[in-house]
Design an enzyme around this catalytic site. Structure first.
Site, PDB file in Angstrom:
ATOM      1  N   ARG A 234      -8.495 -36.731  -5.467  1.00 32.02           N
ATOM      2  CA  ARG A 234      -7.388 -37.546  -4.975  1.00 32.02           C
ATOM      3  C   ARG A 234      -6.179 -37.233  -5.839  1.00 32.02           C
ATOM      4  O   ARG A 234      -6.326 -37.018  -7.054  1.00 32.02           O
ATOM      5  CB  ARG A 234      -7.705 -39.049  -5.117  1.00 32.02           C
ATOM      6  N   GLU A 263       0.702 -38.446   0.468  1.00 31.20           N
ATOM      7  CA  GLU A 263       0.396 -37.505   1.548  1.00 31.20           C
ATOM      8  C   GLU A 263       0.774 -38.144   2.880  1.00 31.20           C
ATOM      9  O   GLU A 263       0.581 -39.349   3.044  1.00 31.20           O
ATOM     10  CB  GLU A 263      -1.109 -37.184   1.556  1.00 31.20           C
ATOM     11  N   HIS A 281      -4.720 -31.222   2.233  1.00 25.70           N
ATOM     12  CA  HIS A 281      -5.937 -32.055   2.218  1.00 25.70           C
ATOM     13  C   HIS A 281      -6.977 -31.553   3.243  1.00 25.70           C
ATOM     14  O   HIS A 281      -7.257 -32.215   4.239  1.00 25.70           O
ATOM     15  CB  HIS A 281      -5.572 -33.527   2.484  1.00 25.70           C
TER      16      HIS A 281
END
Ligand code: 8YV
Length: 315
Positions: A234, A263, A281
């Protein structure tokens, strides 16, 4: 009796939607922020939420769903869900561990190789016609045989380490306590100690409050000038400001990052750097794994509604 409703929150693939439609009385919502817009009577009949997203799902959202019994998260990381608030309300939380370990580990290795062997700039070199015009591109750096440090030797960290062992790398790791590992792997009791001992450091920590900024300014300062950091966990696990400063000042060799503090609107300073390899991601983003994640999410919901034990409970 009111029919119980499954509320699917997030952007799902068609195969997930088809399956949820077939098995449940389904309501779909693009984002958890739209929850208050759902008709109150319908909200009051929601027993299960299939959650996909990284926006906070906290007490306020749970209170909009008075009959809620289970939140099944699409993802291994459940840091977006306030598990303490869920527990208080007797709401069960599940996640999708293990089915994505291979993909996330593959991406970590792929990103490191892509970065260190200049694959992106070399592909651009070729695409621009520079190979014929200017000759060979600048030399890359060797990966196999280097020292790698895994920050967090959980299930994903272990998969990464196993892969990198096959690259003849010296394996170092940091976790709260030493783990049962193959001979020769070196445990470091502090994150700074790990950072100082490796050429490549891969962050594979769990997300959430307990690891917020765990890769701190001090940890980044302990990295060698030639070291590379990768993150597939993360964005919150790294002090992003400190990392950006180190990359901008070229105090470390570079970074391979799949995750960011914010994000998808990541800090634009990242896009200006030449010493990074960035991914949007993508850790679990293969058709096979995403299908497995959706199936596990729904299996948890079905188990709960049938009064059976949850497959992968969080609380
Ligand atoms: C996301 C992830 O779930 O599993 C995790 O923790 O971060 C990912 O697999 C995926 O991006 C869908 O939101």
């Amino acid at each position: 009796m009111m029919q119980s409703i499954l509320l699917a929150i997030g952007a799902y693939n068609d195969w997930d939607i088809l399956d949820m439609h077939a098995g449940f009385d389904l309501t779909q919502l693009a984002s958890v922020s739209d929850l208050a817009m759902v008709d109150m009577a319908r909200r009051a009949a929601v027993k299960a939420v299939a959650y996909k997203g990284h926006k906070p799902f906290g007490a306020a959202e749970m209170d909009l769903l008075p009959a809620l019994e289970v939140i099944a998260n699409y993802g291994v990381g459940y840091d977006a869900i306030d598990v303490a608030a869920a527990k208080q309300r007797g709401v069960r939380v599940t996640n999708t561990p293990d089915v994505l370990n291979d993909d996330v580990a593959d991406l970590a290795v792929g990103m490191l190789l892509a970065f260190t062997r200049n694959m992106m700039t070399n592909a651009e070199w070729l695409a621009r016609g520079d190979w014929a015009e200017k000759g060979d591109p600048p030399l890359a750096r060797k990966f196999s045989g280097a020292r790698v440090g895994i920050m967090g030797l959980g299930r994903i960290g272990r998969e990464i380490a196993d892969r990198l062992a096959a690259f003849k790398m010296e394996i170092h790791y940091h976790s709260r306590s030493a783990k049962d590992t193959p001979e020769g792997w070196v445990w470091h009791p502090t994150p700074e100690g790990l950072a100082a001992s490796c050429d490549y450091m891969v962050v594979a920590l769990i997300g959430g409050k307990q690891t917020e900024g765990y890769v701190s300014r001090d940890v980044i300062a302990a990295m060698g000038a030639d070291a590379v950091i990768a993150n597939i966990s993360r964005g919150s696990t790294i002090d992003e400001e400190a990392l950006l400063e180190a990359l901008e000042a070229k105090r470390i060799r570079g970074a391979a990052l799949d995750v960011f503090r914010v994000e998808p609107q990541l800090d634009p300073r990242f896009q200006k750097l030449s010493n990074v390899f960035l991914q949007p991601h993508q850790g679990s983003a293969t058709i096979e794994t995403r299908k497995a994640m959706g199936a596990l999410q729904r299996a948890n919901i079905r188990a709960h509604l049938a009064g059976e034990p949850l497959l992968t409970p969080v609380n």
